[in-house]
Design a protein around this motif. Structure first.
Motif, mmCIF file in Angstrom:
data_model
loop_
_atom_site.group_PDB
_atom_site.id
_atom_site.type_symbol
_atom_site.label_atom_id
_atom_site.label_comp_id
_atom_site.label_asym_id
_atom_site.label_seq_id
_atom_site.Cartn_x
_atom_site.Cartn_y
_atom_site.Cartn_z
ATOM 1 N N LYS A 1 0.830 -1.216 0.000
ATOM 2 C CA LYS A 1 0.000 0.000 0.000
ATOM 3 C C LYS A 1 0.860 1.260 0.000
ATOM 4 N N GLU A 2 2.082 1.137 0.579
ATOM 5 C CA GLU A 2 3.049 2.244 0.564
ATOM 6 C C GLU A 2 3.318 2.725 -0.858
ATOM 7 N N LEU A 3 3.359 1.762 -1.790
ATOM 8 C CA LEU A 3 3.686 2.077 -3.194
ATOM 9 C C LEU A 3 2.584 2.910 -3.851
ATOM 10 N N LEU A 4 1.369 2.779 -3.290
ATOM 11 C CA LEU A 4 0.238 3.465 -3.912
ATOM 12 C C LEU A 4 0.374 4.982 -3.824
ATOM 13 N N LYS A 5 1.250 5.463 -2.925
ATOM 14 C CA LYS A 5 1.401 6.927 -2.812
ATOM 15 C C LYS A 5 1.894 7.536 -4.134
ATOM 16 N N TYR A 6 2.550 6.718 -4.959
ATOM 17 C CA TYR A 6 3.035 7.222 -6.256
ATOM 18 C C TYR A 6 1.912 7.284 -7.290
ATOM 19 N N ILE A 7 0.744 6.730 -6.916
ATOM 20 C CA ILE A 7 -0.398 6.717 -7.830
ATOM 21 C C ILE A 7 -1.377 7.833 -7.479
ATOM 22 N N PHE A 8 -1.365 8.249 -6.195
ATOM 23 C CA PHE A 8 -2.402 9.168 -5.719
ATOM 24 C C PHE A 8 -2.518 10.436 -6.571
ATOM 25 N N ASP A 9 -1.371 10.928 -7.054
ATOM 26 C CA ASP A 9 -1.406 12.185 -7.814
ATOM 27 C C ASP A 9 -1.774 11.991 -9.282
ATOM 28 N N SER A 10 -1.864 10.741 -9.720
ATOM 29 C CA SER A 10 -2.087 10.507 -11.158
ATOM 30 C C SER A 10 -3.556 10.731 -11.514
ATOM 31 N N ALA A 11 -3.761 11.347 -12.667
ATOM 32 C CA ALA A 11 -5.129 11.503 -13.175
ATOM 33 C C ALA A 11 -5.661 10.102 -13.485
ATOM 34 N N PRO A 12 -6.993 9.911 -13.379
ATOM 35 C CA PRO A 12 -7.535 8.587 -13.675
ATOM 36 C C PRO A 12 -7.052 8.100 -15.041
ATOM 37 N N GLY A 13 -6.554 6.887 -15.057
ATOM 38 C CA GLY A 13 -6.009 6.338 -16.304
ATOM 39 C C GLY A 13 -6.130 4.829 -16.300
ATOM 40 N N HIS A 14 -5.415 4.213 -17.235
ATOM 41 C CA HIS A 14 -5.501 2.760 -17.401
ATOM 42 C C HIS A 14 -4.257 2.134 -16.745
ATOM 43 N N ILE A 15 -4.495 1.280 -15.741
ATOM 44 C CA ILE A 15 -3.384 0.686 -14.978
ATOM 45 C C ILE A 15 -3.385 -0.825 -15.151
ATOM 46 N N LEU A 16 -2.185 -1.386 -15.350
ATOM 47 C CA LEU A 16 -2.028 -2.838 -15.367
ATOM 48 C C LEU A 16 -1.318 -3.238 -14.077
ATOM 49 N N LEU B 1 6.309 2.881 -15.120
ATOM 50 C CA LEU B 1 6.397 1.641 -14.366
ATOM 51 C C LEU B 1 6.595 2.016 -12.901
ATOM 52 N N ILE B 2 5.710 1.527 -12.015
ATOM 53 C CA ILE B 2 5.826 1.778 -10.568
ATOM 54 C C ILE B 2 5.829 0.411 -9.897
ATOM 55 N N ALA B 3 6.974 0.038 -9.320
ATOM 56 C CA ALA B 3 7.083 -1.342 -8.837
ATOM 57 C C ALA B 3 7.983 -1.442 -7.612
ATOM 58 N N GLU B 4 7.788 -2.534 -6.872
ATOM 59 C CA GLU B 4 8.696 -2.866 -5.772
ATOM 60 C C GLU B 4 8.981 -4.364 -5.823
ATOM 61 N N MET B 5 10.222 -4.702 -5.507
ATOM 62 C CA MET B 5 10.647 -6.110 -5.541
ATOM 63 C C MET B 5 11.728 -6.316 -4.473
ATOM 64 N N GLY B 6 12.136 -7.559 -4.272
ATOM 65 C CA GLY B 6 13.224 -7.828 -3.352
ATOM 66 C C GLY B 6 14.532 -7.281 -3.902
ATOM 67 N N ALA B 7 15.337 -6.677 -3.010
ATOM 68 C CA ALA B 7 16.639 -6.141 -3.425
ATOM 69 C C ALA B 7 17.743 -7.094 -2.993
ATOM 70 N N SER B 8 18.904 -6.867 -3.528
ATOM 71 C CA SER B 8 20.100 -7.634 -3.175
ATOM 72 C C SER B 8 20.205 -7.803 -1.641
ATOM 73 N N GLY B 9 20.370 -9.025 -1.172
ATOM 74 C CA GLY B 9 20.474 -9.281 0.265
ATOM 75 C C GLY B 9 19.143 -9.592 0.933
ATOM 76 N N ASN B 10 18.049 -9.524 0.161
ATOM 77 C CA ASN B 10 16.729 -9.817 0.723
ATOM 78 C C ASN B 10 16.692 -11.248 1.279
ATOM 79 N N ILE B 11 16.098 -11.419 2.432
ATOM 80 C CA ILE B 11 15.941 -12.708 3.147
ATOM 81 C C ILE B 11 17.215 -13.565 3.121
ATOM 82 N N GLU B 12 18.356 -12.878 3.209
ATOM 83 C CA GLU B 12 19.630 -13.598 3.079
ATOM 84 C C GLU B 12 19.804 -14.644 4.185
ATOM 85 N N SER B 13 19.480 -14.254 5.436
ATOM 86 C CA SER B 13 19.730 -15.237 6.500
ATOM 87 C C SER B 13 18.738 -16.392 6.434
ATOM 88 N N ILE B 14 17.523 -16.138 5.984
ATOM 89 C CA ILE B 14 16.548 -17.242 5.885
ATOM 90 C C ILE B 14 17.000 -18.228 4.794
#
Ligand SMILES: C[S@@+](CC[C@H](N)C(=O)[O-])C[C@H]1O[C@@H](n2cnc3c(N)ncnc32)[C@H](O)[C@@H]1O
Length: 257
Positions: A27-42, A130-143
């Motif tokens: 939901k944190e990522l959605l802050k980058y959408i709040f200002d966008s005019a209504p449009g078509h999102i995938l 493109l507005i996205a989030e993914m695991g970065a280098s070192g993610n869940i390394e100890s697990i």
């Protein structure tokens, strides 16, 4: 397909019940959408459609795609007014169609990043983002390290299914695909797992499901117990498991010619 050449099987009910934190953080990522005019999102890798539903509620026309039929079925049941399709993100058929391609917690599952980025680039309108989030280098390394070491004791060679790039590495991949990078941020996000004492067990059962299929239920329990024992000093805070997540946040534009 994942980076170990296998396709992950998702149990959408288990995912929604025990791993709702993934969409919660998304939901944190959605802050980058709040200002966008209504449009078509995938929404790529929409899962059970939690974030897709919120974007639709903001007045956008949203389409959700996911490679898992079980996830898509679940998303359709929860959000009958939204279009959800079973589709691989590397094979998006639309061209110059979307104002925004959005994705949370999906890209690290995909092995062919070149195909993924060119599929997204094609699908975006010129000037689209493109507005996205993914695991970065070192993610869940100890697990991953603990799981690899313990499962090896049971004769199994764990191969990570994930692609966790650094911001520098992903920045050049985006540029190579034709994107103009607007924002790239890599950060630690220690993540409390749901259900206190069972949090790490549930996490392992969900995200290492393909690996656990190789063992009897008794050995699965033994592996999970040993992983918990190994990680207790590092990831248990006395009341909850805190997974060592690291994230990469991405905003990139398809330039106007
Ligand atoms: C951790 S879940 C995230 C779901 C949702 N975005 C959320 O925030 O709750 C990852 C999702 O990515 C989907 N996925 C993985 N590889 C994919 C691919 N190549 N194409 C489309 N979806 C994919 C999975 O099926 C799964 O639903």
């Amino acid at each position: 397909m994942n980076n170990n050449g296998k396709t992950m099987k998702w149990d959408s009910a288990f995912y929604q019940d025990k791993h709702g934190f993934v969409a919660e953080y998304g939901k944190e990522l959605l802050k980058y959408i709040f200002d966008s005019a209504p449009g078509h999102i995938l929404d790529i890798g929409c899962g059970t459609g939690t974030l897709t539903g919120i974007m639709s509620g903001l007045g956008h026309q949203v389409t959700g795609i996911d490679a898992s039929p079980d996830m898509v079925l679940n998303a359709r049941n929860h959000h009958p007014a939204i279009d959800f399709l079973v589709m691989d993100a590397c094979d998006i058929p639309w061209e110059n169609t979307f104002d925004i391609v959005f994705s949370n917690a999906v890209f690290h599952w995909i092995s062919n990043q070149k195909k993924l980025l060119s599929s997204i680039y094609r699908a975006l309108k010129p000037g689209g983002k493109l507005i996205a989030e993914m695991g970065a280098s070192g993610n869940i390394e100890s697990i991953q390290k603990a799981f690899e070491a313990i499962s090896r004791q049971y004769g199994y060679q764990y191969q990570s299914p994930f692609f966790f790039p650094s911001s520098t590495e992903y920045g050049s991949m985006l540029e190579h695909a034709g994107f103009h990078v607007i924002f790239l941020e890599e950060f630690d996000r220690p993540t409390p797992l749901e259900e206190a004492g069972d949090g790490l067990k549930n996490w392992i059962r969900q995200f290492f499901a393909n690996d656990l299929e190789h063992f009897t239920p008794e050995i699965c329990n033994a592996i999970i117990r040993d992983v918990e024992e190994t990680l207790k000093g590092k990831l248990w805070n006395g009341t909850r498991w805190i997974a060592d997540y690291r994230r990469l946040r991405i905003i990139a534009e398809k330039p106007v010619p």
